[in-house]
Scaffold this active site. Structure first.
Site, PDB file in Angstrom:
ATOM      1  N   GLU A 145     -10.423  -4.829  73.433  1.00 22.73           N
ATOM      2  CA  GLU A 145      -8.974  -4.740  73.270  1.00 22.73           C
ATOM      3  C   GLU A 145      -8.297  -3.813  74.266  1.00 22.73           C
ATOM      4  O   GLU A 145      -7.680  -4.245  75.211  1.00 22.73           O
ATOM      5  CB  GLU A 145      -8.653  -4.291  71.842  1.00 22.73           C
ATOM      6  CG  GLU A 145      -8.054  -5.385  70.999  1.00 22.73           C
ATOM      7  CD  GLU A 145      -7.768  -4.899  69.591  1.00 22.73           C
ATOM      8  OE1 GLU A 145      -6.643  -5.132  69.125  1.00 22.73           O
ATOM      9  OE2 GLU A 145      -8.645  -4.299  68.962  1.00 22.73           O
ATOM     10  N   HIS A 146      -8.401  -2.486  74.007  1.00 20.32           N
ATOM     11  CA  HIS A 146      -7.690  -1.532  74.867  1.00 20.32           C
ATOM     12  C   HIS A 146      -8.625  -0.418  75.303  1.00 20.32           C
ATOM     13  O   HIS A 146      -9.331   0.138  74.477  1.00 20.32           O
ATOM     14  CB  HIS A 146      -6.543  -0.801  74.128  1.00 20.32           C
ATOM     15  CG  HIS A 146      -5.781  -1.622  73.156  1.00 20.32           C
ATOM     16  ND1 HIS A 146      -4.714  -2.394  73.524  1.00 20.32           N
ATOM     17  CD2 HIS A 146      -5.903  -1.772  71.816  1.00 20.32           C
ATOM     18  CE1 HIS A 146      -4.223  -2.981  72.449  1.00 20.32           C
ATOM     19  NE2 HIS A 146      -4.928  -2.625  71.400  1.00 20.32           N
TER      20      HIS A 146
ATOM     21  N   ILE B 242      -8.649   2.976  69.557  1.00 16.18           N
ATOM     22  CA  ILE B 242      -7.610   3.217  68.550  1.00 16.18           C
ATOM     23  C   ILE B 242      -6.932   4.560  68.780  1.00 16.18           C
ATOM     24  O   ILE B 242      -5.715   4.687  68.707  1.00 16.18           O
ATOM     25  CB  ILE B 242      -8.219   3.169  67.127  1.00 16.18           C
ATOM     26  CG1 ILE B 242      -8.683   1.740  66.786  1.00 16.18           C
ATOM     27  CG2 ILE B 242      -7.226   3.670  66.078  1.00 16.18           C
ATOM     28  CD1 ILE B 242      -7.571   0.709  66.733  1.00 16.18           C
TER      29      ILE B 242
ATOM     30  N   ILE C 162      -4.163  10.694  57.715  1.00 12.88           N
ATOM     31  CA  ILE C 162      -3.296   9.595  58.158  1.00 12.88           C
ATOM     32  C   ILE C 162      -2.130   9.406  57.191  1.00 12.88           C
ATOM     33  O   ILE C 162      -0.970   9.339  57.603  1.00 12.88           O
ATOM     34  CB  ILE C 162      -4.109   8.288  58.303  1.00 12.88           C
ATOM     35  CG1 ILE C 162      -5.134   8.420  59.445  1.00 12.88           C
ATOM     36  CG2 ILE C 162      -3.188   7.100  58.580  1.00 12.88           C
ATOM     37  CD1 ILE C 162      -6.152   7.285  59.516  1.00 12.88           C
TER      38      ILE C 162
ATOM     39  N   GLU D 271      -2.375   9.744  45.229  1.00 13.24           N
ATOM     40  CA  GLU D 271      -3.753  10.117  45.594  1.00 13.24           C
ATOM     41  C   GLU D 271      -4.656   9.942  44.381  1.00 13.24           C
ATOM     42  O   GLU D 271      -4.356  10.461  43.300  1.00 13.24           O
ATOM     43  CB  GLU D 271      -3.793  11.560  46.096  1.00 13.24           C
ATOM     44  CG  GLU D 271      -5.174  12.141  46.293  1.00 13.24           C
ATOM     45  CD  GLU D 271      -6.054  11.324  47.223  1.00 13.24           C
ATOM     46  OE1 GLU D 271      -7.177  10.977  46.813  1.00 13.24           O
ATOM     47  OE2 GLU D 271      -5.611  11.036  48.362  1.00 13.24           O
TER      48      GLU D 271
ATOM     49  N   VAL E 274      -6.035   4.275  52.890  1.00 19.12           N
ATOM     50  CA  VAL E 274      -7.107   4.526  51.911  1.00 19.12           C
ATOM     51  C   VAL E 274      -8.492   4.557  52.570  1.00 19.12           C
ATOM     52  O   VAL E 274      -9.476   4.127  51.988  1.00 19.12           O
ATOM     53  CB  VAL E 274      -7.076   3.475  50.778  1.00 19.12           C
ATOM     54  CG1 VAL E 274      -5.869   3.697  49.896  1.00 19.12           C
ATOM     55  CG2 VAL E 274      -7.084   2.052  51.334  1.00 19.12           C
ATOM     56  N   GLY E 275      -8.550   5.085  53.778  1.00 15.70           N
ATOM     57  CA  GLY E 275      -9.853   5.228  54.427  1.00 15.70           C
ATOM     58  C   GLY E 275     -10.114   4.142  55.452  1.00 15.70           C
ATOM     59  O   GLY E 275      -9.251   3.302  55.738  1.00 15.70           O
TER      60      GLY E 275
ATOM     61  N   ASP F 219     -16.833   6.885  65.039  1.00 18.48           N
ATOM     62  CA  ASP F 219     -16.473   6.415  63.704  1.00 18.48           C
ATOM     63  C   ASP F 219     -17.464   5.420  63.124  1.00 18.48           C
ATOM     64  O   ASP F 219     -17.697   5.405  61.916  1.00 18.48           O
ATOM     65  CB  ASP F 219     -15.078   5.774  63.723  1.00 18.48           C
ATOM     66  CG  ASP F 219     -13.958   6.796  63.840  1.00 18.48           C
ATOM     67  OD1 ASP F 219     -14.266   8.004  63.901  1.00 18.48           O
ATOM     68  OD2 ASP F 219     -12.780   6.392  63.872  1.00 18.48           O
TER      69      ASP F 219
ATOM     70  N   HIS G 177      -0.324  40.550  70.968  1.00 17.91           N
ATOM     71  CA  HIS G 177       0.848  40.720  70.107  1.00 17.91           C
ATOM     72  C   HIS G 177       2.106  40.460  70.918  1.00 17.91           C
ATOM     73  O   HIS G 177       2.193  40.892  72.066  1.00 17.91           O
ATOM     74  CB  HIS G 177       0.881  42.154  69.563  1.00 17.91           C
ATOM     75  CG  HIS G 177       2.110  42.456  68.761  1.00 17.91           C
ATOM     76  ND1 HIS G 177       2.274  42.023  67.466  1.00 17.91           N
ATOM     77  CD2 HIS G 177       3.242  43.133  69.087  1.00 17.91           C
ATOM     78  CE1 HIS G 177       3.447  42.439  67.020  1.00 17.91           C
ATOM     79  NE2 HIS G 177       4.051  43.107  67.990  1.00 17.91           N
TER      80      HIS G 177
END
Length: 464
Positions: free
Chosen positions: A37-38, A42, A184, A203, A269-270, A310, A443
């Site tokens: 794709e790219h 992602i 996300i 959630e 949702v994952g 992933d 500081h």
């Protein structure tokens, strides 16, 4: 056509794959990268980068809306969502084209198409013009992941969106429901809420941002509620009734079900790994819930086949994928790299306020039997935070009380996604509280809170 031979073939050109390919080429390997794709995957095209561009627009809009607090005047404040999206897409395009340039500069062969692995050491690529055959002793799977879809909650691109739809929104949400409160979900909730959408987050776990330290989750919930968000924990969306311009969500919570009517739903949702259609099962690759099972070096158990990023499981972070890419490339080139320690990988959420963490939460440290010492320091006690007009936040550090080892660090507030790297370096150097206490922090900076939090764990904080 005869097969082209390489030393290493990488399947997928996201932040894991393209980095593996470049590092392999730097080490003298002949490398091909296959991408369907790219370039940039992602992360660059539909994830990390364009979302940050959009969140930056929301941040500037938020600041403009509070101009009077800084002694400034700004009249007729507004935004153009199409222009915000256009800027975001431009940023993504710029970086994706940069990846192409880097691969070319490093003499990596790029093959655009869908890959399969018909046999060990062989990759077949279906391109626009036909099929190309490639061979290599080492193949690296970096195919990434995609959004998980729950039955009945599937995105349609109209009123129910996934992250891709949310990045090029077909309309502007006025009443938004976000399902899932990981990074996300919270980032999109934060973006659209800042632009004025009436936002509800649902959630299933007992708290939002469930991978974060419980104290940070609680702090985040309070801040989001203050900004007008509705947070519903231990709740499940069981059904979506889709109309032409509305969606009615059935939400089950505490044994009761009620309905929320919104104009937009974002499902976050994952994710599930992209493992289909590659021929992995036939090769004998072990899969676990859509992810490739590997050892700490990315080896799949099939000779010459590695998996990174992933597709190889949690944590699903671009920087983890890139480090694994370098590690595998160095192994293929005959090196002996260190495996990546999961506890040394920082995680960041770019909402307002930002959230960042590394290592164990306080609860995890106690569960593992550590006698913990915990330090905290609030943004309200820091000069730079007050000068910035960002007094809401905290830094929390978790140490082993006996050895002084830094076990984890957790932050919420302005720019903490930049600050967390200090603790990441500390963990890699196997620091104890002694070195951190002896470090001179400049500081006035937000980083001084990191110092004070360490001091606080031993009852030595100066400014709180």
């Amino acid at each position: 056509m005869a097969a082209r031979n390489f030393d290493m073939i990488v399947i997928g050109a996201g932040p894991g794959g393209y980095v593996a390919a470049i590092r392999g080429a730097q080490l003298g390997l002949k490398v091909a990268v296959v991408e369907r794709e790219h370039l940039g995957g992602i992360c660059l095209n539909w994830g990390c980068i364009p979302t940050k561009a959009m969140l930056r627009s929301a941040e500037v809009f938020h600041l403009m809306s509070h101009a009077t607090e800084f002694g400034l005047k700004a009249d007729g404040i507004g935004y153009d969502l199409d222009a915000v999206v256009k800027r975001s897409r431009g940023v993504a395009r710029q970086l994706a084209s940069g990846v192409g340039h880097l691969l070319k500069k490093n003499k990596v062969t790029v093959v655009m198409g869908a890959a399969t692995i018909p046999a060990r050491g062989r990759v077949s690529v279906k391109t626009e013009t036909g099929t190309e055959e490639l061979t290599a002793d080492s193949i690296v799977l970096a195919t990434g992941a995609r959004a998980r879809e729950l039955p009945g909650l599937e995105p349609d691109g109209k009123r129910v969106w996934n992250y891709k739809h949310a990045l090029v929104p077909p309309h502007e949400p006025k009443k938004l429901l976000v399902i899932g409160s990981g990074a996300i979900g919270i980032e999109f909730a934060s973006f659209f809420n800042t632009l004025g959408a009436e936002t509800t987050v649902v959630e299933v776990m007992d708290r939002i941002l469930p991978v974060e330290d419980a104290e940070i989750s609680a702090f985040a919930k309070k801040q989001f509620a203050k900004q007008g968000m509705t947070i519903r924990e231990q709740a499940t969306v069981t059904r979506l009734d889709r109309g032409a311009d509305t969606v009615t969500a059935h939400v089950e919570q505490g044994g009761k079900t009620d309905k929320i009517e919104v104009d937009t739903v974002i499902s976050a949702v994952g994710i599930v790994g992209n493992v289909e259609g590659l021929g992995l099962e036939e090769l004998g690759v072990k899969l676990d819930r859509s992810h490739v099972v590997t050892d700490e070096y990315g080896r799949t158990g099939v000779a010459g086949l590695y998996a990174i990023g992933d597709v190889a499981g949690a944590p699903w972070l671009a920087h983890k994928a890139s480090h694994e890419g370098v590690m595998v490339a160095e192994m293929v080139a005959g090196g002996h790299p260190h495996p990546i320690k999961p506890g040394a990988i920082p995680g960041c959420t770019y909402s307002h306020p930002q959230i960042a963490s590394i290592g164990m939460t306080e609860a995890q440290a106690k569960d593992k039997g550590h006698e913990v010492k915990v330090g905290r320091f609030p943004f309200i006690g820091n000069g730079k935070a007050i000068a910035l007009g960002e007094p809401e936040g905290m830094v929390k550090t978790v140490f082993d009380g006996k050895t002084g080892e830094l076990l984890g660090a957790h932050m919420i507030g302005a720019e903490v996604t930049e600050l967390i790297q200090g603790y990441a370096v500390g963990k890699t150097l196997e620091t104890t509280e002694a070195e951190l206490m002896e470090t001179v922090f400049p500081h006035p900076t937000l980083s001084e809170m990191m110092h004070e939090s360490v001091l606080d764990a031993w009852g030595r904080a100066i400014h709180y």
